[in-house]
Scaffold this motif. Structure first.
Motif, PDB file in Angstrom:
ATOM      1  N   TRP A   8       0.795  -1.231  -0.033  1.00 42.60           N
ATOM      2  CA  TRP A   8       0.018  -0.032   0.140  1.00 42.60           C
ATOM      3  C   TRP A   8       0.818   1.369   0.138  1.00 42.60           C
ATOM      4  CZ3 TRP A   8      -0.576   3.622   4.155  1.00 42.60           C
ATOM      5  CH2 TRP A   8      -1.577   4.643   3.886  1.00 42.60           C
ATOM      6  N   ILE A   9       1.871   1.408   0.729  1.00 41.06           N
ATOM      7  CA  ILE A   9       2.977   2.380   0.828  1.00 41.06           C
ATOM      8  C   ILE A   9       3.304   2.716  -0.583  1.00 41.06           C
ATOM      9  CG2 ILE A   9       5.005   3.390   1.946  1.00 41.06           C
ATOM     10  CD1 ILE A   9       4.167   1.926   4.438  1.00 41.06           C
ATOM     11  N   GLY A  10       3.910   1.569  -0.960  1.00 44.63           N
ATOM     12  CA  GLY A  10       4.670   1.776  -2.377  1.00 44.63           C
ATOM     13  C   GLY A  10       3.659   2.209  -3.497  1.00 44.63           C
ATOM     14  N   PHE A  11       2.531   1.498  -3.629  1.00 41.70           N
ATOM     15  CA  PHE A  11       1.720   2.306  -4.788  1.00 41.70           C
ATOM     16  C   PHE A  11       0.945   3.731  -4.498  1.00 41.70           C
ATOM     17  CE2 PHE A  11       1.833  -2.429  -5.811  1.00 41.70           C
ATOM     18  CZ  PHE A  11       1.782  -2.351  -6.974  1.00 41.70           C
ATOM     19  N   THR A  12       0.894   3.664  -3.013  1.00 42.87           N
ATOM     20  CA  THR A  12       0.169   5.125  -2.762  1.00 42.87           C
ATOM     21  C   THR A  12       1.156   6.368  -3.014  1.00 42.87           C
ATOM     22  OG1 THR A  12      -0.993   4.371  -1.040  1.00 42.87           O
ATOM     23  CG2 THR A  12      -0.512   6.573  -0.883  1.00 42.87           C
ATOM     24  N   VAL A  13       2.577   5.841  -2.757  1.00 46.26           N
ATOM     25  CA  VAL A  13       3.672   6.919  -3.455  1.00 46.26           C
ATOM     26  C   VAL A  13       3.417   7.192  -4.636  1.00 46.26           C
ATOM     27  CG1 VAL A  13       6.085   7.266  -3.455  1.00 46.26           C
ATOM     28  CG2 VAL A  13       5.078   6.538  -1.241  1.00 46.26           C
ATOM     29  N   VAL A  14       3.426   6.130  -5.591  1.00 45.18           N
ATOM     30  CA  VAL A  14       3.433   6.180  -7.076  1.00 45.18           C
ATOM     31  C   VAL A  14       2.176   7.206  -7.307  1.00 45.18           C
ATOM     32  CG1 VAL A  14       3.217   4.983  -9.333  1.00 45.18           C
ATOM     33  CG2 VAL A  14       4.786   4.146  -7.546  1.00 45.18           C
ATOM     34  N   ASN A  15       1.093   6.719  -6.956  1.00 42.12           N
ATOM     35  CA  ASN A  15      -0.153   7.404  -7.517  1.00 42.12           C
ATOM     36  C   ASN A  15      -0.354   8.808  -6.901  1.00 42.12           C
ATOM     37  OD1 ASN A  15      -1.069   4.930  -8.542  1.00 42.12           O
ATOM     38  ND2 ASN A  15      -1.883   4.267  -6.803  1.00 42.12           N
ATOM     39  N   VAL A  16       0.017   8.981  -5.691  1.00 46.50           N
ATOM     40  CA  VAL A  16      -0.238  10.202  -5.244  1.00 46.50           C
ATOM     41  C   VAL A  16       1.068  11.058  -5.811  1.00 46.50           C
ATOM     42  CG1 VAL A  16       0.654  11.646  -2.902  1.00 46.50           C
ATOM     43  CG2 VAL A  16      -0.941   9.971  -2.802  1.00 46.50           C
ATOM     44  N   VAL A  17       2.291  10.814  -6.040  1.00 52.98           N
ATOM     45  CA  VAL A  17       3.178  11.658  -6.708  1.00 52.98           C
ATOM     46  C   VAL A  17       2.827  11.910  -8.320  1.00 52.98           C
ATOM     47  CG1 VAL A  17       5.554  11.586  -7.719  1.00 52.98           C
ATOM     48  CG2 VAL A  17       4.991  11.092  -5.458  1.00 52.98           C
ATOM     49  N   TYR A  18       2.157  11.044  -8.789  1.00 51.39           N
ATOM     50  CA  TYR A  18       1.743  11.140 -10.273  1.00 51.39           C
ATOM     51  C   TYR A  18       0.604  12.264 -10.283  1.00 51.39           C
ATOM     52  CZ  TYR A  18      -1.132  10.018 -14.353  1.00 51.39           C
ATOM     53  OH  TYR A  18      -1.821  10.159 -15.507  1.00 51.39           O
ATOM     54  N   VAL A  19      -0.545  12.175  -9.641  1.00 54.32           N
ATOM     55  CA  VAL A  19      -1.417  12.984  -9.421  1.00 54.32           C
ATOM     56  C   VAL A  19      -0.954  14.375  -9.028  1.00 54.32           C
ATOM     57  CG1 VAL A  19      -3.639  13.388  -8.483  1.00 54.32           C
ATOM     58  CG2 VAL A  19      -3.123  11.130  -9.096  1.00 54.32           C
ATOM     59  N   ALA A  20      -0.051  14.603  -8.161  1.00 56.56           N
ATOM     60  CA  ALA A  20       0.466  15.635  -7.576  1.00 56.56           C
ATOM     61  C   ALA A  20       1.138  16.618  -8.609  1.00 56.56           C
ATOM     62  CB  ALA A  20       1.278  15.754  -6.461  1.00 56.56           C
ATOM     63  N   LEU A  21       1.846  15.774  -9.592  1.00 58.11           N
ATOM     64  CA  LEU A  21       2.814  16.365 -10.452  1.00 58.11           C
ATOM     65  C   LEU A  21       1.669  16.719 -11.849  1.00 58.11           C
ATOM     66  CD1 LEU A  21       5.890  14.012 -10.629  1.00 58.11           C
ATOM     67  CD2 LEU A  21       5.766  16.517  -9.788  1.00 58.11           C
ATOM     68  N   ALA A  63      -7.578  28.766  -4.624  1.00 57.25           N
ATOM     69  CA  ALA A  63      -7.079  27.879  -3.492  1.00 57.25           C
ATOM     70  C   ALA A  63      -6.515  26.565  -4.079  1.00 57.25           C
ATOM     71  CB  ALA A  63      -7.795  27.590  -2.480  1.00 57.25           C
ATOM     72  N   PRO A  64      -5.333  26.379  -5.073  1.00 59.81           N
ATOM     73  CA  PRO A  64      -5.085  25.478  -5.558  1.00 59.81           C
ATOM     74  C   PRO A  64      -4.577  24.207  -4.843  1.00 59.81           C
ATOM     75  CG  PRO A  64      -3.501  26.871  -6.305  1.00 59.81           C
ATOM     76  CD  PRO A  64      -4.691  27.686  -5.473  1.00 59.81           C
ATOM     77  N   VAL A  65      -3.522  24.618  -3.696  1.00 56.08           N
ATOM     78  CA  VAL A  65      -3.120  23.492  -2.917  1.00 56.08           C
ATOM     79  C   VAL A  65      -4.100  22.870  -2.065  1.00 56.08           C
ATOM     80  CG1 VAL A  65      -1.474  23.514  -0.975  1.00 56.08           C
ATOM     81  CG2 VAL A  65      -1.029  24.853  -2.826  1.00 56.08           C
ATOM     82  N   PRO A  66      -5.118  23.416  -1.353  1.00 59.22           N
ATOM     83  CA  PRO A  66      -6.003  22.636  -0.454  1.00 59.22           C
ATOM     84  C   PRO A  66      -7.069  21.521  -1.373  1.00 59.22           C
ATOM     85  CG  PRO A  66      -6.217  24.866   0.188  1.00 59.22           C
ATOM     86  CD  PRO A  66      -5.215  24.835  -1.050  1.00 59.22           C
ATOM     87  N   ALA A  67      -7.325  22.163  -2.601  1.00 60.62           N
ATOM     88  CA  ALA A  67      -7.918  21.427  -3.719  1.00 60.62           C
ATOM     89  C   ALA A  67      -7.292  20.203  -4.305  1.00 60.62           C
ATOM     90  CB  ALA A  67      -8.261  22.250  -5.049  1.00 60.62           C
ATOM     91  N   LEU A  68      -5.990  20.437  -4.587  1.00 60.82           N
ATOM     92  CA  LEU A  68      -5.071  19.348  -4.891  1.00 60.82           C
ATOM     93  C   LEU A  68      -4.800  18.195  -3.715  1.00 60.82           C
ATOM     94  CD1 LEU A  68      -3.580  18.055  -7.310  1.00 60.82           C
ATOM     95  CD2 LEU A  68      -1.607  19.340  -6.470  1.00 60.82           C
ATOM     96  N   GLY A  69      -4.894  18.997  -2.506  1.00 60.29           N
ATOM     97  CA  GLY A  69      -4.910  18.002  -1.386  1.00 60.29           C
ATOM     98  C   GLY A  69      -5.885  17.070  -1.027  1.00 60.29           C
ATOM     99  N   LEU A  70      -7.172  17.529  -1.262  1.00 62.14           N
ATOM    100  CA  LEU A  70      -8.144  16.658  -1.231  1.00 62.14           C
ATOM    101  C   LEU A  70      -8.410  15.777  -2.455  1.00 62.14           C
ATOM    102  CD1 LEU A  70     -11.084  19.381  -0.562  1.00 62.14           C
ATOM    103  CD2 LEU A  70     -10.382  17.601   1.003  1.00 62.14           C
ATOM    104  N   ILE A  71      -7.886  16.057  -3.742  1.00 58.46           N
ATOM    105  CA  ILE A  71      -7.759  14.996  -4.798  1.00 58.46           C
ATOM    106  C   ILE A  71      -6.895  14.004  -4.177  1.00 58.46           C
ATOM    107  CG2 ILE A  71      -7.158  14.704  -7.132  1.00 58.46           C
ATOM    108  CD1 ILE A  71      -7.978  17.602  -7.621  1.00 58.46           C
ATOM    109  N   LEU A  72      -5.828  14.198  -3.791  1.00 55.44           N
ATOM    110  CA  LEU A  72      -4.822  13.204  -3.260  1.00 55.44           C
ATOM    111  C   LEU A  72      -5.280  12.523  -2.056  1.00 55.44           C
ATOM    112  CD1 LEU A  72      -1.639  15.297  -3.324  1.00 55.44           C
ATOM    113  CD2 LEU A  72      -2.347  13.885  -4.903  1.00 55.44           C
ATOM    114  N   LEU A  73      -6.155  12.906  -1.199  1.00 54.98           N
ATOM    115  CA  LEU A  73      -6.747  12.134  -0.270  1.00 54.98           C
ATOM    116  C   LEU A  73      -7.882  10.997  -1.019  1.00 54.98           C
ATOM    117  CD1 LEU A  73      -7.343  11.368   2.655  1.00 54.98           C
ATOM    118  CD2 LEU A  73      -9.231  13.238   2.523  1.00 54.98           C
TER     119      LEU A  73
END
Length: 290
Positions: free
Chosen positions: A122-135, A154-164
């Motif tokens: 879970w940690i490994g795939f979460t890192v891949v998915n979160v970094v991909y979407v953040a970039l 407010a792009p930062v809170p918006a992107l944070g909710l998407i990453l969640l």
């Protein structure tokens, strides 16, 4: 925890070895380039209309800039949708795939517990998915700003909710991978994702039509699967006042964009649900007969 991080590192290497990372980079670059070129052409068109109307320029936060605002919003929705697809497709066989191809028997023979293996996956795939979407999200917002000068409020809170939402989908997919076959897991998680989207539509219809029953059903679906609520909360932070006023006047008739911020309790529940899914996956796989 050391063993879990080791499995996470191996998962990252596996993603690289299977060319998942390289394929994502190529396709994502093509998507961003294609979308931003459309934004560029739109900006030129709007500038020409302003000149034809005898105006010196357009207000970045006014009605004349609505096409750019909506284009940025739909672009971020595509980022959210691609992130959801990535979360499921990259993780769907995280455990079940190794069981089906016979690799798991050799892995669990090592001095590592099954719970640590699931946590590491879970940690490994979460890192891949979160970094991909953040970039991807940062590239889209940055590209729109570079071309048009427009930046969502407010792009930062918006992107944070998407990453969640991405984190939650990854956790649920890992849980499904310990319970079902790879194919059944993929179908099941997509059905849950669809249930969350359906909840958003029911809530929008219920609010617009003054139907408490539909609104209640929509809220219930959003609690069971809060990914769509997280996107609606993210879209609220991406809308300037002029868009929020339009959404409020139409009484939230657009199911793609939210006119109110997400309740803090629902965001916390999404994080708790992700943690519960990972814990349940660790518990279930520890007791599963291979």
């Amino acid at each position: 925890m050391h063993n879990a991080l080791l499995i996470a590192e191996l998962s990252l290497r596996e993603a690289t070895r299977k060319r998942l990372v390289s394929v994502l980079l190529i396709l994502s670059t093509a998507f961003i380039g294609f979308y931003l070129y459309g934004i560029y052409r739109l900006e030129l068109n709007l500038d020409q209309r302003s000149l034809d109307a005898g105006l010196d320029g357009r207000s970045l936060s006014g009605l004349s800039n609505l096409p750019v605002m909506y284009a940025a919003m739909f672009g971020m929705y595509l980022v959210y949708f691609l992130g959801a697809l990535m979360s499921v497709l990259s993780t769907v066989g995280s455990v079940s795939g190794d069981i089906e191809n016979g690799v798991m028997q050799s892995v669990i023979a090592r001095p590592i517990s099954r719970a640590q293996l699931v946590l590491g996956r879970w940690i490994g795939f979460t890192v891949v998915n979160v970094v991909y979407v953040a970039l991807l999200g940062a590239a889209l917002i940055g590209g729109v700003y570079a071309i048009t000068g427009y930046l969502p409020p407010a792009p930062v809170p918006a992107l944070g909710l998407i990453l969640l939402a991405v984190t939650l989908l990854t956790a649920l997919t890992v849980l499904g991978s310990t319970l079902f076959t790879t194919l059944a897991n993929g179908i099941g998680v997509f059905v849950l994702y669809g249930a969350g989207f359906t909840g958003g539509i029911l809530s929008a219809i219920g609010t617009f039509a003054d139907s408490p029953t539909l609104a209640t059903l929509g809220r219930a679906a959003n609690i069971v699967m809060p990914t769509n609520s997280l996107w609606l909360g993210a879209s609220y932070h991406l809308q300037p006042d002029v868009l929020l006023q339009i959404s409020q006047r139409t009484r939230g008739a657009n199911p793609f964009f939210g006119s109110e911020p997400i309740p803090a309790a629902l965001a916390v529940w999404a994080a708790v649900l992700a943690a519960l899914a990972v814990a349940a996956a660790m518990w279930r796989f520890s007791r599963r007969d291979l």
